[in-house]
Design a protein around this motif. Structure first.
Motif, short mmCIF file in Angstrom:
data_model
loop_
_atom_site.label_atom_id
_atom_site.label_comp_id
_atom_site.label_asym_id
_atom_site.label_seq_id
_atom_site.Cartn_x
_atom_site.Cartn_y
_atom_site.Cartn_z
N PHE A 44 4.50 -6.44 17.84
CA PHE A 44 4.01 -7.81 17.96
C PHE A 44 5.12 -8.76 17.52
N ASP A 45 5.01 -10.01 18.01
CA ASP A 45 5.98 -11.02 17.59
C ASP A 45 5.78 -11.39 16.12
N ASP A 46 4.54 -11.50 15.73
CA ASP A 46 4.20 -11.89 14.36
C ASP A 46 3.19 -10.90 13.80
N VAL A 47 3.44 -10.43 12.59
CA VAL A 47 2.55 -9.48 11.94
C VAL A 47 2.20 -10.02 10.55
N PHE A 48 0.91 -10.09 10.28
CA PHE A 48 0.42 -10.50 8.97
C PHE A 48 -0.25 -9.29 8.34
N ILE A 49 0.22 -8.89 7.19
CA ILE A 49 -0.37 -7.75 6.50
C ILE A 49 -1.28 -8.30 5.41
N CYS A 50 -2.55 -8.01 5.53
CA CYS A 50 -3.55 -8.63 4.67
C CYS A 50 -3.98 -7.69 3.54
N ASN A 51 -3.80 -8.15 2.31
CA ASN A 51 -4.29 -7.44 1.11
C ASN A 51 -3.81 -6.00 0.99
N PHE A 52 -2.59 -5.75 1.40
CA PHE A 52 -2.08 -4.37 1.38
C PHE A 52 -2.13 -3.78 -0.03
N PHE A 53 -1.63 -4.48 -1.00
CA PHE A 53 -1.57 -3.93 -2.36
C PHE A 53 -2.93 -3.98 -3.05
N ARG A 54 -3.71 -5.01 -2.79
CA ARG A 54 -5.05 -5.10 -3.40
C ARG A 54 -5.93 -3.93 -2.96
N ASP A 55 -5.83 -3.54 -1.69
CA ASP A 55 -6.67 -2.47 -1.16
C ASP A 55 -6.06 -1.08 -1.33
N SER A 56 -4.93 -1.01 -1.99
CA SER A 56 -4.23 0.26 -2.18
C SER A 56 -5.01 1.18 -3.12
N LYS A 57 -5.02 2.47 -2.80
CA LYS A 57 -5.62 3.46 -3.69
C LYS A 57 -4.73 3.70 -4.91
N ALA A 58 -3.45 3.45 -4.74
CA ALA A 58 -2.51 3.53 -5.87
C ALA A 58 -2.59 2.20 -6.62
N LYS A 59 -2.66 2.27 -7.89
CA LYS A 59 -2.68 1.04 -8.69
C LYS A 59 -1.42 1.03 -9.56
N GLU A 60 -1.51 1.65 -10.73
CA GLU A 60 -0.35 1.65 -11.63
C GLU A 60 0.82 2.43 -11.05
N GLU A 61 0.55 3.31 -10.07
CA GLU A 61 1.63 4.10 -9.47
C GLU A 61 2.68 3.24 -8.79
N TRP A 62 2.30 2.03 -8.36
CA TRP A 62 3.29 1.13 -7.74
C TRP A 62 4.39 0.76 -8.72
N ARG A 63 4.12 0.89 -10.01
CA ARG A 63 5.15 0.56 -11.01
C ARG A 63 6.36 1.48 -10.89
N ILE A 64 6.22 2.62 -10.25
CA ILE A 64 7.35 3.53 -10.09
C ILE A 64 8.44 2.87 -9.24
N VAL A 65 8.03 1.99 -8.32
CA VAL A 65 9.00 1.25 -7.50
C VAL A 65 9.78 0.29 -8.39
N LEU A 66 9.08 -0.38 -9.30
CA LEU A 66 9.74 -1.25 -10.26
C LEU A 66 10.70 -0.46 -11.14
N SER A 67 10.28 0.71 -11.56
CA SER A 67 11.13 1.57 -12.39
C SER A 67 12.42 1.93 -11.66
N TYR A 68 12.30 2.25 -10.38
CA TYR A 68 13.49 2.59 -9.58
C TYR A 68 14.42 1.38 -9.46
N LEU A 69 13.84 0.21 -9.19
CA LEU A 69 14.64 -1.01 -9.04
C LEU A 69 15.43 -1.29 -10.32
N VAL A 70 14.75 -1.18 -11.45
CA VAL A 70 15.39 -1.45 -12.73
C VAL A 70 16.47 -0.42 -13.04
N SER A 71 16.21 0.85 -12.71
CA SER A 71 17.21 1.88 -12.99
C SER A 71 18.45 1.75 -12.10
N SER A 72 18.30 1.08 -10.96
CA SER A 72 19.44 0.96 -10.06
C SER A 72 20.19 -0.36 -10.20
N ASP A 73 19.67 -1.28 -11.03
CA ASP A 73 20.30 -2.60 -11.17
C ASP A 73 20.09 -3.11 -12.60
#
Length: 128
Positions: A44-73
């Motif tokens: 599609f030309d335009d894509v809107f992703i609605c409530n992706f993180f709110r509806d995620s089954k993973a909650k605190e597990e998303w913090r692992i992405v933050l952990s990776y970002l911090v460890s690499s910078d």
């Protein structure tokens, strides 16, 4: 009164699952709304992703992405530390706790494989 939102044929709103379609505000009823699975293989030309993180089954597990970002910078680590201390001083312990880093555990964070694939599928539905 809510004004009508106009979507064309080349725009789509993506949601995680069928139940999320049913929870959308009525102003989106004339929009093309697909689940991420339904959109697979389409562009599609335009894509809107609605409530992706709110509806995620993973909650605190998303913090692992933050952990990776911090460890690499190192600069990101400093920003995180400053923000966490600021939130603690303000009494926002929930926010400060959410900024706490996690150690990667292949079993505990297995859901992240599914989540990241789902996110990848959603964000790659847009044409360049």
């Amino acid at each position: 009164s809510v004004s009508q939102i106009e979507f064309g044929a080349q725009q789509v709103m993506l949601v995680r699952e069928q139940a999320a379609k049913e929870r959308l505000h009525p102003c989106f009823e004339k929009c093309l709304v697909l689940t991420i699975l339904e959109s697979k293989g389409l562009e599609f030309d335009d894509v809107f992703i609605c409530n992706f993180f709110r509806d995620s089954k993973a909650k605190e597990e998303w913090r692992i992405v933050l952990s990776y970002l911090v460890s690499s910078d190192e600069a990101e680590g400093d920003v995180l530390k400053t923000r966490s201390e600021h939130e603690k001083k303000r009494g926002n312990r929930d926010v400060a706790g959410a900024l706490r880093l996690l150690q990667f555990d292949p079993v505990k964070h297995q859901i992240m494989s599914y989540e990241l694939k789902h996110l990848y599928t959603a964000i790659t539905r847009s044409r360049i």
